[in-house]
Design a protein around this motif. Structure first.
Motif, PDB file in Angstrom:
ATOM      1  N   GLU A 257       0.775  -1.411  -0.056  1.00 51.65           N
ATOM      2  CA  GLU A 257      -0.120  -0.079   0.014  1.00 51.65           C
ATOM      3  C   GLU A 257       0.939   1.171  -0.018  1.00 51.65           C
ATOM      4  O   GLU A 257       0.684   2.278  -0.749  1.00 51.65           O
ATOM      5  N   LYS A 258       2.089   1.105   0.719  1.00 52.65           N
ATOM      6  CA  LYS A 258       2.796   2.548   0.763  1.00 52.65           C
ATOM      7  C   LYS A 258       3.449   2.423  -0.334  1.00 52.65           C
ATOM      8  O   LYS A 258       3.688   3.661  -1.102  1.00 52.65           O
ATOM      9  N   GLU A 259       4.057   1.369  -0.992  1.00 49.96           N
ATOM     10  CA  GLU A 259       4.909   1.426  -2.509  1.00 49.96           C
ATOM     11  C   GLU A 259       3.934   1.961  -3.454  1.00 49.96           C
ATOM     12  O   GLU A 259       4.709   2.996  -4.206  1.00 49.96           O
ATOM     13  N   PHE A 260       2.741   1.680  -3.546  1.00 48.99           N
ATOM     14  CA  PHE A 260       2.005   2.405  -4.509  1.00 48.99           C
ATOM     15  C   PHE A 260       0.789   3.519  -4.234  1.00 48.99           C
ATOM     16  O   PHE A 260       0.140   3.601  -4.835  1.00 48.99           O
ATOM     17  N   TYR A 261       1.108   4.040  -3.020  1.00 45.33           N
ATOM     18  CA  TYR A 261       0.363   5.254  -2.405  1.00 45.33           C
ATOM     19  C   TYR A 261       0.277   6.231  -3.922  1.00 45.33           C
ATOM     20  O   TYR A 261       1.553   6.666  -4.357  1.00 45.33           O
ATOM     21  N   GLY A 262      -0.652   6.628  -4.420  1.00 45.98           N
ATOM     22  CA  GLY A 262      -0.594   7.723  -5.293  1.00 45.98           C
ATOM     23  C   GLY A 262      -0.608   7.126  -6.756  1.00 45.98           C
ATOM     24  O   GLY A 262      -0.626   8.037  -7.534  1.00 45.98           O
ATOM     25  N   LEU A 263      -0.260   6.110  -6.751  1.00 46.36           N
ATOM     26  CA  LEU A 263      -0.146   5.405  -8.353  1.00 46.36           C
ATOM     27  C   LEU A 263      -1.370   4.542  -8.719  1.00 46.36           C
ATOM     28  O   LEU A 263      -2.078   4.339  -7.988  1.00 46.36           O
ATOM     29  N   GLY A 264      -1.487   4.364  -9.964  1.00 44.40           N
ATOM     30  CA  GLY A 264      -2.628   4.006 -10.630  1.00 44.40           C
ATOM     31  C   GLY A 264      -2.791   2.291 -10.655  1.00 44.40           C
ATOM     32  O   GLY A 264      -1.530   1.835 -10.495  1.00 44.40           O
ATOM     33  N   TYR A 265      -3.751   1.780 -11.142  1.00 46.05           N
ATOM     34  CA  TYR A 265      -3.753   0.363 -11.284  1.00 46.05           C
ATOM     35  C   TYR A 265      -2.799  -0.213 -12.246  1.00 46.05           C
ATOM     36  O   TYR A 265      -2.240  -1.193 -12.386  1.00 46.05           O
ATOM     37  N   ALA A 266      -2.731   0.720 -13.663  1.00 43.47           N
ATOM     38  CA  ALA A 266      -1.795   0.214 -14.384  1.00 43.47           C
ATOM     39  C   ALA A 266      -0.285   0.057 -14.044  1.00 43.47           C
ATOM     40  O   ALA A 266       0.297  -0.801 -14.467  1.00 43.47           O
ATOM     41  N   ASP A 267      -0.045   1.035 -13.261  1.00 42.16           N
ATOM     42  CA  ASP A 267       1.580   0.959 -12.797  1.00 42.16           C
ATOM     43  C   ASP A 267       1.600  -0.207 -12.089  1.00 42.16           C
ATOM     44  O   ASP A 267       2.683  -0.967 -12.004  1.00 42.16           O
ATOM     45  N   PHE A 268       0.522  -0.464 -11.056  1.00 47.53           N
ATOM     46  CA  PHE A 268       0.850  -1.849 -10.331  1.00 47.53           C
ATOM     47  C   PHE A 268       0.710  -2.999 -11.166  1.00 47.53           C
ATOM     48  O   PHE A 268       1.561  -3.980 -10.888  1.00 47.53           O
TER      49      PHE A 268
END
Length: 324
Positions: A257-268
């Motif tokens: 959750e911390k790593e992808f805070y502010g990023l979208g589903y595509a990035d994930f």
């Protein structure tokens, strides 16, 4: 050292749920236990199948298991059909089984519904009895299973007790080993259902082409909004992808959750793709080098070792039941 028996049906190619739900656990268990790992080709015959496909999938499964870390020096890998003692004990245990308890098995109910148009074979009804014979012919101490197989294992334990009471103490009562991760990998196209070979669109096969793997991950169902947060009730799609990423990276859900805070589903999803290929890179390389000759040699070795143990136990069984 405890003796372990487990089996996998050659009914499809190995997927992510198979690996994290069972295969990875066997790889760990083989370090400190004697493991009998059965390719359950007889169980695969309980539903409509094609003989050529069964043979192909048997070798495919064997090569996948070896590529993913099953060590033939530590684990006895064999084909169920190569050990006749399974079927001998299957008949004996079948005579001790009650129709009522077999009709209550959830898999019989499910398969009966699935094949009701063409008719369900008796093999589906007797499947748990053969499963019990698989376990008891080796006098296994421990049986790793998913939660969906617990009912069958309880029957195996009951049949062992029933046999011992009638003929004398021959069988150990096997313990059930539940892997806590078993049911956490869900289908990519329906995160409310477990990942399964029967739903190919949502099934991520470990040795599929690079193109197919990327496409399936990119198409995986997500949820409304764009927050990457673990919430299996309200966000089952993204929660399932987080679990997959957790297993591929050994990161906690909080870290993700911390790593992808502010990023979208595509990035994930791009990160999941990278993590997948990094995790299975060596296994995929090993798989490409596997030959049918090598696999057959290992299965022949496994056949000899499995038969030695099974036949020794069968002699005792035949003697106490009056057959010899």
């Amino acid at each position: 050292m405890k003796r372990i028996l487990t089996g996998i049906k050659p009914t499809g190619k190995v997927h992510l749920g198979n690996y994290f739900g069972m295969i990875r656990e066997i790889v760990k268990l083989q370090e400190n236990h004697q493991v009998f790992l059965m390719i359950a080709d007889l169980h695969a015959q309980t539903v409509p199948y094609k003989p050529k496909e069964l043979r192909f999938l048997t070798y495919e499964l064997a090569s996948s298991l070896l590529s993913l870390g099953i060590n033939p020096k530590k684990t006895i890998l064999f084909r169920q059909s190569d050990v006749p003692a399974h079927l001998y004990l299957y008949w004996i245990l079948g005579s001790l089984s009650y129709l009522g308890e077999l009709y209550r098995m959830h898999e019989f109910k499910e398969q009966s519904e699935r094949y009701k148009k063409i008719g369900v074979g008796a093999g589906i009804l007797m499947y748990p009895v053969l499963q019990a014979a698989d376990i008891l012919i080796y006098n296994a101490d421990l049986v790793p299973v998913g939660r969906d197989q617990v009912q069958h294992l309880e029957l195996a334990r009951e049949l062992a007790r029933r046999f011992n009471q009638r003929f004398g103490k021959i069988f150990k009562i096997p313990e059930i080993h539940l892997n806590p991760e078993t049911e956490k990998i869900m289908s990519l196209d329906n995160p409310l259902k477990k990942m399964s070979k029967s739903s190919p669109e949502g099934c991520l096969e470990i040795f599929a082409s690079e193109k197919e793997i990327k496409e399936k991950i990119k198409k995986a169902i997500t949820d409304s909004g764009d927050e990457i947060k673990y919430d299996p009730i309200n966000k089952p799609g993204i929660s399932n992808l987080m679990v997959i990423y957790k297993y591929l990276t050994n990161k906690s859900l909080a870290e993700i959750e911390k790593e992808f805070y502010g990023l979208g589903y595509a990035d994930f999803k791009e990160k999941i793709i990278s993590a997948f290929f990094e995790y299975f890179s060596e296994a995929r390389k090993r798989k490409k080098k596997m030959t049918k000759i090598y696999i057959e040699r290992l299965l022949t070795q496994g056949k000899r070792k499995a038969n030695k143990v099974a036949e020794e136990n069968l002699k005792k069984i035949l003697k106490v039941t009056g057959l010899k």
